[in-house]
Design a protein around this motif. Structure first.
Motif, PDB file in Angstrom:
ATOM      1  N   GLU A  31       2.559 176.403  -3.086  1.00 49.93           N
ATOM      2  CA  GLU A  31       3.244 177.332  -3.982  1.00 49.93           C
ATOM      3  C   GLU A  31       4.720 177.429  -3.601  1.00 49.93           C
ATOM      4  O   GLU A  31       5.097 177.321  -2.432  1.00 49.93           O
ATOM      5  N   MET A  32       5.537 177.610  -4.595  1.00 52.95           N
ATOM      6  CA  MET A  32       6.994 177.722  -4.496  1.00 52.95           C
ATOM      7  C   MET A  32       7.680 176.378  -4.296  1.00 52.95           C
ATOM      8  O   MET A  32       8.903 176.315  -4.239  1.00 52.95           O
ATOM      9  N   GLU A  33       6.902 175.277  -4.187  1.00 52.58           N
ATOM     10  CA  GLU A  33       7.516 173.958  -4.209  1.00 52.58           C
ATOM     11  C   GLU A  33       7.870 173.588  -5.649  1.00 52.58           C
ATOM     12  O   GLU A  33       7.262 174.070  -6.597  1.00 52.58           O
ATOM     13  N   GLU A  34       8.854 172.708  -5.798  1.00 52.84           N
ATOM     14  CA  GLU A  34       9.192 172.247  -7.137  1.00 52.84           C
ATOM     15  C   GLU A  34       8.003 171.525  -7.759  1.00 52.84           C
ATOM     16  O   GLU A  34       7.360 170.686  -7.116  1.00 52.84           O
ATOM     17  N   ALA A  35       7.690 171.874  -8.987  1.00 50.86           N
ATOM     18  CA  ALA A  35       6.552 171.275  -9.680  1.00 50.86           C
ATOM     19  C   ALA A  35       7.013 170.004 -10.377  1.00 50.86           C
ATOM     20  O   ALA A  35       7.472 170.026 -11.517  1.00 50.86           O
TER      21      ALA A  35
ATOM     22  N   ASP B 103      -2.543 174.782 -12.758  1.00 50.26           N
ATOM     23  CA  ASP B 103      -1.122 175.121 -12.591  1.00 50.26           C
ATOM     24  C   ASP B 103      -0.318 174.677 -13.812  1.00 50.26           C
ATOM     25  O   ASP B 103       0.638 173.905 -13.712  1.00 50.26           O
TER      26      ASP B 103
ATOM     27  N   PRO C 143       4.244 175.789 -14.822  1.00 50.65           N
ATOM     28  CA  PRO C 143       5.482 175.022 -14.614  1.00 50.65           C
ATOM     29  C   PRO C 143       5.775 173.998 -15.706  1.00 50.65           C
ATOM     30  O   PRO C 143       6.936 173.613 -15.901  1.00 50.65           O
TER      31      PRO C 143
ATOM     32  N   ASN D 237       9.357 175.361 -16.228  1.00 48.85           N
ATOM     33  CA  ASN D 237      10.162 174.583 -15.272  1.00 48.85           C
ATOM     34  C   ASN D 237      10.393 175.299 -13.946  1.00 48.85           C
ATOM     35  O   ASN D 237      11.343 174.974 -13.216  1.00 48.85           O
ATOM     36  N   LYS D 238       9.530 176.228 -13.612  1.00 51.08           N
ATOM     37  CA  LYS D 238       9.653 176.940 -12.343  1.00 51.08           C
ATOM     38  C   LYS D 238       8.709 176.314 -11.308  1.00 51.08           C
ATOM     39  O   LYS D 238       7.911 175.441 -11.635  1.00 51.08           O
ATOM     40  N   PRO D 239       8.810 176.748 -10.042  1.00 48.87           N
ATOM     41  CA  PRO D 239       7.977 176.136  -8.991  1.00 48.87           C
ATOM     42  C   PRO D 239       6.491 176.401  -9.209  1.00 48.87           C
ATOM     43  O   PRO D 239       6.093 177.215 -10.059  1.00 48.87           O
ATOM     44  N   HIS D 240       5.673 175.709  -8.416  1.00 45.04           N
ATOM     45  CA  HIS D 240       4.228 175.931  -8.453  1.00 45.04           C
ATOM     46  C   HIS D 240       3.919 177.391  -8.148  1.00 45.04           C
ATOM     47  O   HIS D 240       4.522 177.989  -7.248  1.00 45.04           O
TER      48      HIS D 240
ATOM     49  N   SER E  63      -1.090 176.993  -4.535  1.00 44.90           N
ATOM     50  CA  SER E  63      -1.200 175.808  -3.687  1.00 44.90           C
ATOM     51  C   SER E  63      -2.503 175.096  -4.012  1.00 44.90           C
ATOM     52  O   SER E  63      -3.460 175.718  -4.486  1.00 44.90           O
TER      53      SER E  63
END
Length: 207
Positions: A22-26, A61, A64, A68-71, A74
């Motif tokens: 989570e919070m990584e670029e998707a 998921d 995104p 276009n936001k991060p995951h 996880s």
């Protein structure tokens, strides 16, 4: 269909391998081809909470793809996992050209929201016995193998992983599994769980 299929490529992850956090670029969108994927979130204190399991033909998921936001979650392989992956930008182009794909994703998001509501309700209003029985029934319907002795569930989950799914502790899961064994409902072995009394398990699950 030829255009969509050509845009995907295959990726393989070993057991316990991380697909993304989570919070990584998707950067990609995934569809499970084989195996099981654990979808989870992590608290600020480092505690993990499993939201769902994704199996063959499941995808996950979705947000995104649209924002276009991060995951937002996880994803970790519970078994050796094979997925079909497509770059997010390429998938967005396909969606813009083919409204039927977008409608399909919207329908899938609605279904997932309903499941999230059901999960929240279970956590709030159901005891551990009911939640455990419901998890066994639902998992066996997807992955169970009928035998003369009953339905064999070879899902490969540890008691800690089951506890993550139920929002409880491993010791609590162990105690309730033993209760089901003493009642003759299930039988555990190294290969998995044998459901001996399907009707009774469904009664406990309230299904």
């Amino acid at each position: 269909m030829d255009e969509v299929i050509a845009a995907f490529h295959v990726r393989v992850y070993p057991r316990e391998g991380i697909l993304f956090l989570e919070m990584e670029e998707a950067a990609h969108f995934y569809i499970v081809a084989a195996g099981q994927v654990r979808l989870f979130r992590t608290s600020r204190q480092g505690r993990e909470f499993t939201l769902a399991l994704a199996r063959a033909r499941h995808f996950f998921d979705i947000p995104p793809v649209f924002d276009n936001k991060p995951h937002v979650i996880s994803a970790q392989a519970l078994t050796t996992v094979r997925v079909y992956a497509i770059a997010r930008d390429a998938f967005q182009q396909i969606i813009s050209r083919y409204p039927s794909v977008e409608r399909g994703l919207a329908y899938a998001m609605a279904q997932k929201l309903r499941r999230i509501a059901d999960t929240a309700s279970d956590l709030a209003f159901s005891d551990i016995s009911t939640r455990l029985a419901r998890l066994l029934v639902v998992s066996a319907r997807h992955d169970g193998r009928p035998t003369p002795q009953g339905v064999v569930l070879e899902w490969g989950l540890s008691q800690s992983e089951i506890a993550h799914l139920l929002g409880t502790a491993r010791e609590v899961v162990s105690r309730h599994l033993k209760m089901l064994e003493r009642a003759g409902v299930v039988e555990r072995s190294r290969k998995g769980i044998l459901i001996r009394d399907w009707q009774r398990l469904e009664e406990i699950a309230g299904l």
